[in-house]
Motif scaffolding. Structure first.
Motif, PDB file in Angstrom:
ATOM      1  N   THR A  76      39.856  52.045  39.973  1.00  0.00           N
ATOM      2  CA  THR A  76      39.127  52.828  38.978  1.00  0.00           C
ATOM      3  C   THR A  76      37.643  52.671  39.269  1.00  0.00           C
ATOM      4  O   THR A  76      37.263  51.766  40.023  1.00  0.00           O
ATOM      5  CB  THR A  76      39.431  52.318  37.540  1.00  0.00           C
ATOM      6  OG1 THR A  76      38.857  51.011  37.394  1.00  0.00           O
ATOM      7  CG2 THR A  76      40.924  52.282  37.248  1.00  0.00           C
ATOM      8  N   THR A 129      38.299  45.553  34.207  1.00  0.00           N
ATOM      9  CA  THR A 129      36.905  45.798  34.558  1.00  0.00           C
ATOM     10  C   THR A 129      36.401  44.605  35.351  1.00  0.00           C
ATOM     11  O   THR A 129      36.527  43.458  34.914  1.00  0.00           O
ATOM     12  CB  THR A 129      36.045  45.971  33.285  1.00  0.00           C
ATOM     13  OG1 THR A 129      36.625  46.964  32.461  1.00  0.00           O
ATOM     14  CG2 THR A 129      34.619  46.349  33.633  1.00  0.00           C
ATOM     15  N   GLU A 167      49.631  50.876  30.562  1.00  0.00           N
ATOM     16  CA  GLU A 167      48.587  50.795  31.583  1.00  0.00           C
ATOM     17  C   GLU A 167      47.718  49.583  31.299  1.00  0.00           C
ATOM     18  O   GLU A 167      47.424  49.285  30.138  1.00  0.00           O
ATOM     19  CB  GLU A 167      47.726  52.060  31.579  1.00  0.00           C
ATOM     20  CG  GLU A 167      48.497  53.299  31.969  1.00  0.00           C
ATOM     21  CD  GLU A 167      47.720  54.576  31.721  1.00  0.00           C
ATOM     22  OE1 GLU A 167      47.949  55.537  32.456  1.00  0.00           O
ATOM     23  OE2 GLU A 167      46.889  54.611  30.783  1.00  0.00           O
ATOM     24  N   ILE A 168      47.330  48.909  32.372  1.00  0.00           N
ATOM     25  CA  ILE A 168      46.457  47.735  32.263  1.00  0.00           C
ATOM     26  C   ILE A 168      45.241  48.034  33.133  1.00  0.00           C
ATOM     27  O   ILE A 168      45.381  48.216  34.341  1.00  0.00           O
ATOM     28  CB  ILE A 168      47.195  46.465  32.749  1.00  0.00           C
ATOM     29  CG1 ILE A 168      48.457  46.247  31.909  1.00  0.00           C
ATOM     30  CG2 ILE A 168      46.268  45.249  32.695  1.00  0.00           C
ATOM     31  CD1 ILE A 168      49.451  45.279  32.520  1.00  0.00           C
ATOM     32  N   PHE A 169      44.084  48.140  32.504  1.00  0.00           N
ATOM     33  CA  PHE A 169      42.838  48.414  33.233  1.00  0.00           C
ATOM     34  C   PHE A 169      41.998  47.142  33.240  1.00  0.00           C
ATOM     35  O   PHE A 169      41.798  46.522  32.194  1.00  0.00           O
ATOM     36  CB  PHE A 169      42.041  49.533  32.545  1.00  0.00           C
ATOM     37  CG  PHE A 169      42.628  50.903  32.745  1.00  0.00           C
ATOM     38  CD1 PHE A 169      42.233  51.696  33.799  1.00  0.00           C
ATOM     39  CD2 PHE A 169      43.592  51.386  31.871  1.00  0.00           C
ATOM     40  CE1 PHE A 169      42.781  52.954  33.984  1.00  0.00           C
ATOM     41  CE2 PHE A 169      44.150  52.646  32.041  1.00  0.00           C
ATOM     42  CZ  PHE A 169      43.736  53.433  33.100  1.00  0.00           C
ATOM     43  N   TYR A 229      40.046  48.127  38.610  1.00  0.00           N
ATOM     44  CA  TYR A 229      41.376  48.527  39.063  1.00  0.00           C
ATOM     45  C   TYR A 229      42.327  48.530  37.882  1.00  0.00           C
ATOM     46  O   TYR A 229      41.985  48.073  36.781  1.00  0.00           O
ATOM     47  CB  TYR A 229      41.886  47.596  40.169  1.00  0.00           C
ATOM     48  CG  TYR A 229      41.928  46.135  39.769  1.00  0.00           C
ATOM     49  CD1 TYR A 229      43.101  45.569  39.269  1.00  0.00           C
ATOM     50  CD2 TYR A 229      40.797  45.324  39.875  1.00  0.00           C
ATOM     51  CE1 TYR A 229      43.138  44.237  38.886  1.00  0.00           C
ATOM     52  CE2 TYR A 229      40.828  43.998  39.483  1.00  0.00           C
ATOM     53  CZ  TYR A 229      41.997  43.455  38.999  1.00  0.00           C
ATOM     54  OH  TYR A 229      42.038  42.138  38.613  1.00  0.00           O
ATOM     55  N   GLY A 230      43.514  49.061  38.106  1.00  0.00           N
ATOM     56  CA  GLY A 230      44.480  49.116  37.025  1.00  0.00           C
ATOM     57  C   GLY A 230      45.902  49.085  37.541  1.00  0.00           C
ATOM     58  O   GLY A 230      46.151  49.147  38.753  1.00  0.00           O
ATOM     59  N   TYR A 231      46.827  48.963  36.610  1.00  0.00           N
ATOM     60  CA  TYR A 231      48.258  48.985  36.898  1.00  0.00           C
ATOM     61  C   TYR A 231      48.900  49.937  35.898  1.00  0.00           C
ATOM     62  O   TYR A 231      48.558  49.919  34.717  1.00  0.00           O
ATOM     63  CB  TYR A 231      48.909  47.615  36.678  1.00  0.00           C
ATOM     64  CG  TYR A 231      48.211  46.469  37.346  1.00  0.00           C
ATOM     65  CD1 TYR A 231      48.611  46.004  38.601  1.00  0.00           C
ATOM     66  CD2 TYR A 231      47.143  45.828  36.713  1.00  0.00           C
ATOM     67  CE1 TYR A 231      47.957  44.942  39.198  1.00  0.00           C
ATOM     68  CE2 TYR A 231      46.496  44.769  37.309  1.00  0.00           C
ATOM     69  CZ  TYR A 231      46.902  44.328  38.549  1.00  0.00           C
ATOM     70  OH  TYR A 231      46.260  43.274  39.139  1.00  0.00           O
ATOM     71  N   SER A 232      49.843  50.720  36.367  1.00  0.00           N
ATOM     72  CA  SER A 232      50.671  51.509  35.477  1.00  0.00           C
ATOM     73  C   SER A 232      52.077  50.942  35.596  1.00  0.00           C
ATOM     74  O   SER A 232      52.599  50.810  36.708  1.00  0.00           O
ATOM     75  CB  SER A 232      50.653  52.988  35.876  1.00  0.00           C
ATOM     76  OG  SER A 232      51.424  53.738  34.953  1.00  0.00           O
ATOM     77  N   VAL A 269      40.148  43.234  30.064  1.00  0.00           N
ATOM     78  CA  VAL A 269      41.474  43.722  30.437  1.00  0.00           C
ATOM     79  C   VAL A 269      41.963  44.585  29.273  1.00  0.00           C
ATOM     80  O   VAL A 269      42.203  44.089  28.175  1.00  0.00           O
ATOM     81  CB  VAL A 269      42.450  42.557  30.709  1.00  0.00           C
ATOM     82  CG1 VAL A 269      43.832  43.092  31.062  1.00  0.00           C
ATOM     83  CG2 VAL A 269      41.912  41.662  31.831  1.00  0.00           C
ATOM     84  N   TRP A 270      42.062  45.882  29.531  1.00  0.00           N
ATOM     85  CA  TRP A 270      42.476  46.859  28.528  1.00  0.00           C
ATOM     86  C   TRP A 270      43.969  47.108  28.690  1.00  0.00           C
ATOM     87  O   TRP A 270      44.414  47.518  29.756  1.00  0.00           O
ATOM     88  CB  TRP A 270      41.739  48.181  28.727  1.00  0.00           C
ATOM     89  CG  TRP A 270      40.246  48.062  28.792  1.00  0.00           C
ATOM     90  CD1 TRP A 270      39.494  47.713  29.874  1.00  0.00           C
ATOM     91  CD2 TRP A 270      39.329  48.278  27.732  1.00  0.00           C
ATOM     92  NE1 TRP A 270      38.160  47.710  29.540  1.00  0.00           N
ATOM     93  CE2 TRP A 270      38.035  48.053  28.227  1.00  0.00           C
ATOM     94  CE3 TRP A 270      39.480  48.661  26.393  1.00  0.00           C
ATOM     95  CZ2 TRP A 270      36.907  48.185  27.447  1.00  0.00           C
ATOM     96  CZ3 TRP A 270      38.354  48.796  25.617  1.00  0.00           C
ATOM     97  CH2 TRP A 270      37.079  48.558  26.144  1.00  0.00           C
ATOM     98  N   LYS A 327      49.614  50.030  41.324  1.00  0.00           N
ATOM     99  CA  LYS A 327      48.242  49.524  41.219  1.00  0.00           C
ATOM    100  C   LYS A 327      47.298  50.591  41.773  1.00  0.00           C
ATOM    101  O   LYS A 327      47.618  51.264  42.751  1.00  0.00           O
ATOM    102  CB  LYS A 327      48.094  48.216  42.003  1.00  0.00           C
ATOM    103  CG  LYS A 327      46.735  47.559  41.795  1.00  0.00           C
ATOM    104  CD  LYS A 327      46.660  46.199  42.448  1.00  0.00           C
ATOM    105  CE  LYS A 327      45.296  45.570  42.226  1.00  0.00           C
ATOM    106  NZ  LYS A 327      45.154  44.295  42.917  1.00  0.00           N
TER     107      LYS A 327
END
Length: 160
Positions: free
Chosen positions: A31, A156, A152-154, A35-38, A75-76, A28
């Protein structure tokens, strides 16, 4: 209260650490917009597959729980592969457009699971497939290629 939120976040972080068989299976990060997760492909999928594994489903439910625990805008979900061309006939039959196709299918499966099982608002999910086009390291070794295969989950956050 803040201590209750901190406690929940600590529990989620511990759960996420336990789900990843190896450190860094799920990372986690912050950004500028949230925030995001890889997530390594190896915890989510079998080789050359876009079907989410049991361990991957569990990991994504935990990620979704973290996302829906506070307000979010978009959520990207971004799929990435290494640069090794898809060559096996049975894999090419499923993904005739190669790594780009595989990366999109994987992102679609992750987004669908986040929405259906994780209760992330499906109207806020966006899917993208990058294939091999955004490596985080050179595809020069098996270890590096493994690092490049990821979802990856970004997220916003509101007002960002």
């Amino acid at each position: 209260s803040f201590s209750e939120i901190d406690s929940r976040l600590q529990n989620l972080n511990e759960t996420m650490a336990e789900l990843g068989k190896n450190p860094g299976d799920i990372t986690k990060f912050r950004t500028p917009d949230g925030y995001g997760y890889s997530v390594k492909d190896s915890i989510l999928f079998d080789f050359a597959s876009a079907e989410v594994s049991a361990a991957g489903r569990e990991a994504l439910r935990t990620v979704a729980e973290d996302i829906v625990s506070r307000p979010y805008e978009t959520v990207w979900v971004r799929g990435h592969t290494d640069n090794v061309p898809v060559k096996r006939p049975e894999t090419l039959k499923k993904f005739p457009h190669g790594n780009m196709h595989l990366s999109v299918e994987r992102a679609v499966e992750v987004a669908a699971l986040l929405g259906k099982e994780g209760k992330v608002d499906e109207g806020k999910l966006v899917v993208m497939g990058f294939g091999p086009n955004e490596p985080i390291v050179e595809n020069s070794t098996p270890e590096n290629r493994q690092r490049n295969r990821r979802v990856e989950i970004f997220v916003t956050e509101p007002g960002r």
